[in-house]
Design a protein around this motif. Sequence first.
Motif, PDB file in Angstrom:
ATOM      1  N   ILE A  21     118.195  72.249   6.576  1.00  0.00           N
ATOM      2  CA  ILE A  21     116.827  72.155   7.104  1.00  0.00           C
ATOM      3  C   ILE A  21     115.970  71.340   6.142  1.00  0.00           C
ATOM      4  O   ILE A  21     115.227  70.446   6.551  1.00  0.00           O
ATOM      5  CB  ILE A  21     116.230  73.563   7.293  1.00  0.00           C
ATOM      6  N   ARG A  22     116.086  71.638   4.873  1.00  0.00           N
ATOM      7  CA  ARG A  22     115.336  70.900   3.849  1.00  0.00           C
ATOM      8  C   ARG A  22     115.712  69.420   3.869  1.00  0.00           C
ATOM      9  O   ARG A  22     114.829  68.547   3.764  1.00  0.00           O
ATOM     10  CB  ARG A  22     115.650  71.512   2.482  1.00  0.00           C
ATOM     11  N   ASP A  23     116.994  69.117   4.003  1.00  0.00           N
ATOM     12  CA  ASP A  23     117.484  67.742   3.854  1.00  0.00           C
ATOM     13  C   ASP A  23     117.500  66.958   5.156  1.00  0.00           C
ATOM     14  O   ASP A  23     117.879  65.780   5.156  1.00  0.00           O
ATOM     15  CB  ASP A  23     118.896  67.765   3.263  1.00  0.00           C
ATOM     16  N   TYR A  24     117.116  67.565   6.280  1.00  0.00           N
ATOM     17  CA  TYR A  24     117.081  66.882   7.561  1.00  0.00           C
ATOM     18  C   TYR A  24     116.268  65.582   7.444  1.00  0.00           C
ATOM     19  O   TYR A  24     115.245  65.576   6.743  1.00  0.00           O
ATOM     20  CB  TYR A  24     116.458  67.798   8.613  1.00  0.00           C
ATOM     21  N   PRO A  25     116.696  64.463   8.093  1.00  0.00           N
ATOM     22  CA  PRO A  25     117.768  64.317   9.078  1.00  0.00           C
ATOM     23  C   PRO A  25     119.145  64.014   8.497  1.00  0.00           C
ATOM     24  O   PRO A  25     120.064  63.699   9.266  1.00  0.00           O
ATOM     25  CB  PRO A  25     117.271  63.147   9.924  1.00  0.00           C
ATOM     26  N   SER A  26     119.324  64.077   7.192  1.00  0.00           N
ATOM     27  CA  SER A  26     120.668  63.941   6.644  1.00  0.00           C
ATOM     28  C   SER A  26     121.565  65.012   7.263  1.00  0.00           C
ATOM     29  O   SER A  26     121.162  66.167   7.400  1.00  0.00           O
ATOM     30  CB  SER A  26     120.618  64.105   5.122  1.00  0.00           C
ATOM     31  N   ASP A  27     122.755  64.640   7.646  1.00  0.00           N
ATOM     32  CA  ASP A  27     123.718  65.559   8.244  1.00  0.00           C
ATOM     33  C   ASP A  27     123.176  66.188   9.520  1.00  0.00           C
ATOM     34  O   ASP A  27     123.449  67.355   9.826  1.00  0.00           O
ATOM     35  CB  ASP A  27     124.124  66.643   7.236  1.00  0.00           C
ATOM     36  N   ALA A  28     122.448  65.413  10.303  1.00  0.00           N
ATOM     37  CA  ALA A  28     121.853  65.943  11.534  1.00  0.00           C
ATOM     38  C   ALA A  28     122.909  66.384  12.537  1.00  0.00           C
ATOM     39  O   ALA A  28     122.641  67.242  13.395  1.00  0.00           O
ATOM     40  CB  ALA A  28     120.934  64.897  12.163  1.00  0.00           C
ATOM     41  N   ASP A  29     124.119  65.832  12.439  1.00  0.00           N
ATOM     42  CA  ASP A  29     125.166  66.176  13.403  1.00  0.00           C
ATOM     43  C   ASP A  29     125.637  67.624  13.279  1.00  0.00           C
ATOM     44  O   ASP A  29     126.320  68.125  14.169  1.00  0.00           O
ATOM     45  CB  ASP A  29     126.365  65.237  13.235  1.00  0.00           C
ATOM     46  N   ARG A  30     125.287  68.288  12.185  1.00  0.00           N
ATOM     47  CA  ARG A  30     125.698  69.683  12.029  1.00  0.00           C
ATOM     48  C   ARG A  30     124.986  70.604  13.012  1.00  0.00           C
ATOM     49  O   ARG A  30     125.437  71.708  13.287  1.00  0.00           O
ATOM     50  CB  ARG A  30     125.441  70.183  10.599  1.00  0.00           C
ATOM     51  N   TRP A  31     123.845  70.135  13.538  1.00  0.00           N
ATOM     52  CA  TRP A  31     123.012  70.991  14.366  1.00  0.00           C
ATOM     53  C   TRP A  31     123.342  70.854  15.844  1.00  0.00           C
ATOM     54  O   TRP A  31     123.588  69.747  16.338  1.00  0.00           O
ATOM     55  CB  TRP A  31     121.538  70.642  14.165  1.00  0.00           C
ATOM     56  N   ALA A  32     123.316  71.964  16.549  1.00  0.00           N
ATOM     57  CA  ALA A  32     123.325  71.921  18.006  1.00  0.00           C
ATOM     58  C   ALA A  32     122.046  71.233  18.482  1.00  0.00           C
ATOM     59  O   ALA A  32     121.047  71.165  17.756  1.00  0.00           O
ATOM     60  CB  ALA A  32     123.410  73.339  18.575  1.00  0.00           C
ATOM     61  N   GLU A  33     122.074  70.731  19.702  1.00  0.00           N
ATOM     62  CA  GLU A  33     120.939  69.951  20.204  1.00  0.00           C
ATOM     63  C   GLU A  33     119.627  70.713  20.099  1.00  0.00           C
ATOM     64  O   GLU A  33     118.601  70.161  19.656  1.00  0.00           O
ATOM     65  CB  GLU A  33     121.173  69.546  21.657  1.00  0.00           C
ATOM     66  N   GLU A  34     119.619  71.974  20.495  1.00  0.00           N
ATOM     67  CA  GLU A  34     118.378  72.752  20.468  1.00  0.00           C
ATOM     68  C   GLU A  34     117.805  72.831  19.058  1.00  0.00           C
ATOM     69  O   GLU A  34     116.611  72.607  18.846  1.00  0.00           O
ATOM     70  CB  GLU A  34     118.633  74.159  21.006  1.00  0.00           C
ATOM     71  N   ASP A  35     118.649  73.147  18.072  1.00  0.00           N
ATOM     72  CA  ASP A  35     118.187  73.249  16.690  1.00  0.00           C
ATOM     73  C   ASP A  35     117.670  71.906  16.182  1.00  0.00           C
ATOM     74  O   ASP A  35     116.630  71.826  15.518  1.00  0.00           O
ATOM     75  CB  ASP A  35     119.316  73.729  15.784  1.00  0.00           C
ATOM     76  N   ARG A  36     118.422  70.861  16.475  1.00  0.00           N
ATOM     77  CA  ARG A  36     118.032  69.526  16.004  1.00  0.00           C
ATOM     78  C   ARG A  36     116.679  69.124  16.579  1.00  0.00           C
ATOM     79  O   ARG A  36     115.834  68.539  15.879  1.00  0.00           O
ATOM     80  CB  ARG A  36     119.101  68.509  16.391  1.00  0.00           C
ATOM     81  N   LEU A  37     116.439  69.445  17.837  1.00  0.00           N
ATOM     82  CA  LEU A  37     115.174  69.086  18.466  1.00  0.00           C
ATOM     83  C   LEU A  37     114.004  69.869  17.885  1.00  0.00           C
ATOM     84  O   LEU A  37     112.890  69.358  17.792  1.00  0.00           O
ATOM     85  CB  LEU A  37     115.262  69.296  19.979  1.00  0.00           C
ATOM     86  N   VAL A  38     114.242  71.123  17.497  1.00  0.00           N
ATOM     87  CA  VAL A  38     113.190  71.896  16.832  1.00  0.00           C
ATOM     88  C   VAL A  38     112.796  71.230  15.519  1.00  0.00           C
ATOM     89  O   VAL A  38     111.602  71.061  15.216  1.00  0.00           O
ATOM     90  CB  VAL A  38     113.645  73.351  16.599  1.00  0.00           C
ATOM     91  N   LEU A  39     113.781  70.832  14.729  1.00  0.00           N
ATOM     92  CA  LEU A  39     113.485  70.162  13.462  1.00  0.00           C
ATOM     93  C   LEU A  39     112.793  68.830  13.706  1.00  0.00           C
ATOM     94  O   LEU A  39     111.843  68.470  12.996  1.00  0.00           O
ATOM     95  CB  LEU A  39     114.780  69.958  12.670  1.00  0.00           C
ATOM     96  N   ALA A  40     113.260  68.088  14.720  1.00  0.00           N
ATOM     97  CA  ALA A  40     112.620  66.807  15.048  1.00  0.00           C
ATOM     98  C   ALA A  40     111.179  67.022  15.482  1.00  0.00           C
ATOM     99  O   ALA A  40     110.288  66.202  15.167  1.00  0.00           O
ATOM    100  CB  ALA A  40     113.405  66.099  16.144  1.00  0.00           C
ATOM    101  N   ALA A  41     110.912  68.124  16.200  1.00  0.00           N
ATOM    102  CA  ALA A  41     109.552  68.395  16.661  1.00  0.00           C
ATOM    103  C   ALA A  41     108.600  68.590  15.485  1.00  0.00           C
ATOM    104  O   ALA A  41     107.452  68.112  15.508  1.00  0.00           O
ATOM    105  CB  ALA A  41     109.540  69.630  17.562  1.00  0.00           C
ATOM    106  N   VAL A  42     109.048  69.294  14.446  1.00  0.00           N
ATOM    107  CA  VAL A  42     108.207  69.467  13.267  1.00  0.00           C
ATOM    108  C   VAL A  42     107.854  68.113  12.671  1.00  0.00           C
ATOM    109  O   VAL A  42     106.675  67.813  12.388  1.00  0.00           O
ATOM    110  CB  VAL A  42     108.922  70.334  12.210  1.00  0.00           C
ATOM    111  N   ASP A  43     108.857  67.271  12.484  1.00  0.00           N
ATOM    112  CA  ASP A  43     108.601  65.979  11.848  1.00  0.00           C
ATOM    113  C   ASP A  43     107.719  65.089  12.714  1.00  0.00           C
ATOM    114  O   ASP A  43     106.829  64.396  12.201  1.00  0.00           O
ATOM    115  CB  ASP A  43     109.927  65.280  11.556  1.00  0.00           C
TER     116      ASP A  43
END
Length: 218
Positions: free
Chosen positions: A110-132
């Motif tokens: 979470i801290r290092d996102y978007p590095s290694d973004a492929d580790r996340w399921a789509e829903e999780d990745r979109l939540v992190l993207a929404a914050v940014d």
Amino acid sequence: MTDTKRRIPNLPREEWTDPAREVFAFWGEPDAWEQGSRTNIMMVLANHPAMATPYNQWSKHLLMTNTLSTRALELLILRVAWRVKSAYEWHNHVGYGLNAGLTLEDIGAIRDYPSDADRWAEEDRLVLAAVDELMDDNVLSDATWAGLSKHYNRQQMMDLVMSIGHYVMTSWAISSFGVPIEGDVDPIGFDLKSAGGEGPRRTFKPGEVDDWAEQNRS
């Protein structure tokens, strides 16, 4: 993590009016009405009960009756805490995140996102993207909104955006008021190591277990 310069003090005991006591007793800590809250943030907010009372009520919804899953909520709070460098929120929500099923590796990602973004399921990745996106652009893109809408209903979408804004605001206040991490805990740094070497562990939100306040400091 550095020491925080205090700008607003914990409310002095001689100023403990009934409205102030209602602020620091709001979350149900044992003996808080008589002895004050063990959390610095409540003792600072008690300087302004007219503001802090509705703040607590709103915070309780977002923390405890949010329509988002606890996992999604902790994803977004930890991402906000890292983006705004809130040591206080990071310390507290690492433990909450572990209790929600996140691993230390997840929290590091979470801290290092978007590095290694492929580790996340789509829903999780979109939540992190929404914050940014909200922090960088002040609005969610059509693509992120559409993606999240595949997973979340209307109320969840509203809670998502409001939760991100709330935790940015709260982190700003903590940093600007100079609220330090409590002195009776082992603070967790952004490197996910603790000052005393004990390391991160699960902690409990108010009401999750009967003795949540004690367990969080044991």
